[in-house]
Scaffold this motif. Sequence first.
Motif, PDB file in Angstrom:
ATOM      1  N   GLN A 139      35.102  -7.608 -34.787  1.00  0.00           N
ATOM      2  CA  GLN A 139      34.502  -8.673 -35.599  1.00  0.00           C
ATOM      3  C   GLN A 139      33.303  -8.186 -36.389  1.00  0.00           C
ATOM      4  N   ASP A 140      33.357  -6.966 -36.820  1.00  0.00           N
ATOM      5  CA  ASP A 140      32.256  -6.412 -37.596  1.00  0.00           C
ATOM      6  C   ASP A 140      32.860  -5.486 -38.644  1.00  0.00           C
ATOM      7  N   ARG A 141      32.966  -6.015 -39.857  1.00  0.00           N
ATOM      8  CA  ARG A 141      33.662  -5.286 -40.918  1.00  0.00           C
ATOM      9  C   ARG A 141      32.983  -3.950 -41.250  1.00  0.00           C
ATOM     10  N   GLN A 142      31.664  -3.959 -41.285  1.00  0.00           N
ATOM     11  CA  GLN A 142      30.972  -2.712 -41.648  1.00  0.00           C
ATOM     12  C   GLN A 142      31.205  -1.619 -40.602  1.00  0.00           C
ATOM     13  N   ARG A 143      31.209  -2.012 -39.340  1.00  0.00           N
ATOM     14  CA  ARG A 143      31.449  -1.026 -38.275  1.00  0.00           C
ATOM     15  C   ARG A 143      32.883  -0.511 -38.365  1.00  0.00           C
ATOM     16  N   ASP A 144      33.820  -1.411 -38.675  1.00  0.00           N
ATOM     17  CA  ASP A 144      35.212  -0.999 -38.814  1.00  0.00           C
ATOM     18  C   ASP A 144      35.383   0.006 -39.957  1.00  0.00           C
ATOM     19  N   ILE A 145      34.687  -0.261 -41.056  1.00  0.00           N
ATOM     20  CA  ILE A 145      34.782   0.653 -42.204  1.00  0.00           C
ATOM     21  C   ILE A 145      34.230   2.024 -41.829  1.00  0.00           C
ATOM     22  N   ALA A 146      33.094   2.031 -41.161  1.00  0.00           N
ATOM     23  CA  ALA A 146      32.490   3.313 -40.765  1.00  0.00           C
ATOM     24  C   ALA A 146      33.431   4.078 -39.825  1.00  0.00           C
ATOM     25  N   ALA A 147      34.052   3.350 -38.883  1.00  0.00           N
ATOM     26  CA  ALA A 147      34.970   4.000 -37.939  1.00  0.00           C
ATOM     27  C   ALA A 147      36.192   4.553 -38.667  1.00  0.00           C
ATOM     28  N   ALA A 148      36.712   3.777 -39.632  1.00  0.00           N
ATOM     29  CA  ALA A 148      37.886   4.232 -40.383  1.00  0.00           C
ATOM     30  C   ALA A 148      37.539   5.468 -41.202  1.00  0.00           C
ATOM     31  N   GLU A 149      36.377   5.479 -41.780  1.00  0.00           N
ATOM     32  CA  GLU A 149      35.985   6.633 -42.596  1.00  0.00           C
ATOM     33  C   GLU A 149      35.820   7.884 -41.732  1.00  0.00           C
ATOM     34  N   ALA A 150      35.242   7.710 -40.566  1.00  0.00           N
ATOM     35  CA  ALA A 150      35.113   8.859 -39.649  1.00  0.00           C
ATOM     36  C   ALA A 150      36.495   9.352 -39.235  1.00  0.00           C
ATOM     37  N   ALA A 151      37.401   8.416 -38.995  1.00  0.00           N
ATOM     38  CA  ALA A 151      38.768   8.798 -38.619  1.00  0.00           C
ATOM     39  C   ALA A 151      39.458   9.542 -39.754  1.00  0.00           C
ATOM     40  N   TRP A 152      39.195   9.103 -40.981  1.00  0.00           N
ATOM     41  CA  TRP A 152      39.839   9.795 -42.100  1.00  0.00           C
ATOM     42  C   TRP A 152      39.276  11.205 -42.285  1.00  0.00           C
ATOM     43  N   ALA A 153      37.999  11.382 -42.021  1.00  0.00           N
ATOM     44  CA  ALA A 153      37.406  12.725 -42.129  1.00  0.00           C
ATOM     45  C   ALA A 153      38.106  13.689 -41.165  1.00  0.00           C
ATOM     46  N   VAL A 154      38.391  13.218 -39.966  1.00  0.00           N
ATOM     47  CA  VAL A 154      39.109  14.046 -38.983  1.00  0.00           C
ATOM     48  C   VAL A 154      40.558  14.268 -39.429  1.00  0.00           C
ATOM     49  N   SER A 155      41.177  13.217 -39.953  1.00  0.00           N
ATOM     50  CA  SER A 155      42.557  13.330 -40.440  1.00  0.00           C
ATOM     51  C   SER A 155      42.656  14.388 -41.525  1.00  0.00           C
ATOM     52  N   ARG A 156      41.687  14.366 -42.430  1.00  0.00           N
ATOM     53  CA  ARG A 156      41.710  15.291 -43.558  1.00  0.00           C
ATOM     54  C   ARG A 156      41.637  16.749 -43.081  1.00  0.00           C
ATOM     55  N   GLN A 157      40.860  16.979 -42.034  1.00  0.00           N
ATOM     56  CA  GLN A 157      40.822  18.347 -41.476  1.00  0.00           C
ATOM     57  C   GLN A 157      42.208  18.782 -41.015  1.00  0.00           C
ATOM     58  N   LEU A 158      42.907  17.877 -40.344  1.00  0.00           N
ATOM     59  CA  LEU A 158      44.259  18.203 -39.881  1.00  0.00           C
ATOM     60  C   LEU A 158      45.184  18.433 -41.069  1.00  0.00           C
ATOM     61  N   LEU A 159      45.026  17.620 -42.115  1.00  0.00           N
ATOM     62  CA  LEU A 159      45.899  17.705 -43.298  1.00  0.00           C
ATOM     63  C   LEU A 159      45.614  18.947 -44.139  1.00  0.00           C
ATOM     64  N   ARG A 160      44.564  19.672 -43.799  1.00  0.00           N
ATOM     65  CA  ARG A 160      44.246  20.902 -44.533  1.00  0.00           C
ATOM     66  C   ARG A 160      44.537  22.138 -43.698  1.00  0.00           C
ATOM     67  N   ASP A 161      45.071  21.924 -42.509  1.00  0.00           N
ATOM     68  CA  ASP A 161      45.242  23.032 -41.563  1.00  0.00           C
ATOM     69  C   ASP A 161      46.720  23.432 -41.476  1.00  0.00           C
ATOM     70  N   GLU A 162      47.033  24.603 -41.984  1.00  0.00           N
ATOM     71  CA  GLU A 162      48.427  25.058 -42.033  1.00  0.00           C
ATOM     72  C   GLU A 162      49.033  25.292 -40.659  1.00  0.00           C
ATOM     73  N   SER A 163      48.178  25.477 -39.650  1.00  0.00           N
ATOM     74  CA  SER A 163      48.718  25.742 -38.313  1.00  0.00           C
ATOM     75  C   SER A 163      49.256  24.471 -37.650  1.00  0.00           C
ATOM     76  N   ILE A 164      48.943  23.316 -38.236  1.00  0.00           N
ATOM     77  CA  ILE A 164      49.375  22.033 -37.669  1.00  0.00           C
ATOM     78  C   ILE A 164      50.705  21.615 -38.301  1.00  0.00           C
ATOM     79  N   GLY A 165      51.747  21.513 -37.478  1.00  0.00           N
ATOM     80  CA  GLY A 165      53.078  21.191 -37.983  1.00  0.00           C
ATOM     81  C   GLY A 165      53.354  19.707 -38.118  1.00  0.00           C
ATOM     82  N   LEU A 166      52.659  18.908 -37.322  1.00  0.00           N
ATOM     83  CA  LEU A 166      52.892  17.452 -37.340  1.00  0.00           C
ATOM     84  C   LEU A 166      51.563  16.729 -37.144  1.00  0.00           C
TER      85      LEU A 166
END
Lengths: 203, 203
Positions: B103-130
Amino acid sequence: MSESLEREERHLARMLRKKAVIDERIANAPNECGLLLVLGGNGKGKSSSAFGMLARAMGHGMECGVVQFIKGRNATGEELFFRRFPEQVRYHVMGEGFTWETQDRQRDIAAAEAAWAVSRQLLRDESIGLVILDELNIALKHGYLDLEQVLADLQARPPMQHVVVTGRGAKEELVELADTVTEMGMVKHAFQAGIRAQKGIEL
Amino acid sequence: MSESLEREERHLARMLRKKAVIDERIANAPNECGLLLVLGGNGKGKSSSAFGMLARAMGHGMECGVVQFIKGRNATGEELFFRRFPEQVRYHVMGEGFTWETQDRQRDIAAAEAAWAVSRQLLRDESIGLVILDELNIALKHGYLDLEQVLADLQARPPMQHVVVTGRGAKEELVELADTVTEMGMVKHAFQAGIRAQKGIEL
């Protein structure tokens, strides 16, 4: 009031209502019981969903059983993976291949019956918390097994045992009996663009 | 000719035609490429299917990454299970809970952005197959992330890397970009009968 503040307030009000509904549902739901799930449809995700539930159940320390009614051309990734845990998963690959591969109806029937005999053992074993009957729907659709017997064995299982049945063309009577039924609709599939089945995804 | 013999012959003819079609498709399909899969809809099976593919990929020895955009009330079975293999799976639970819980939109946005930063690292790593981006669709639906940036990062990933995105309400542009899209339709769900989410099945 600014537009973004209004948006925040609407969001909060919506989420408060949603939380109230969900909290009430959870409070009123019975605690634990064995579910029968049927995963059908033409889309990608039926067997993989079953194997995801297998991983979940294993995460909770449950003992599990798997019967695959159709054997692929090669060992699948799920077989290679879950066979690593023989103390927690009884893994059986019983089929003779897709029906258009074997082209022998009598052999397919014999294979399906052998697979059901193994399934029935799992369905009578109280120590098994989750049973996956992968592609059972295909065997039923082709009339390789006695539907009445299958339904009776499913109903006679231990009350806390979960069962997941996968495959296209689920029988109406099985859908009727099931607690949860998903129809996986194909919006699109890489195959349509001429892309071969990929390891880790389909295999 | 007896009825059962006729049935066998019709079955054989049908299966021979089917085998010819499938063999030709397999022969003509390209060998390997990274797929983008989107699993949506209201039915049971989206996340579990993603985790089944994770098990498959692990069976083939692939290194994998998981980002869960929504954190449940308790550790899920999939988290408990796949965290056992830190050498093969990078497992991140990033969200703050369902949006109606926080029930806190700003906190949700911050959490989603942090999650995307981690996702992006995986999406740039050739050693990760899935890479599994569990419930990313929810974050996009609520406007917590910049859709254009997400699409650009997905497209810029290594060509052999598979990505599975789950969650209801997938964005049209993401569906457009995807190779395989399944809409999991709810035929019925145990919840409708008042049965609580079960360990090994939903949890």
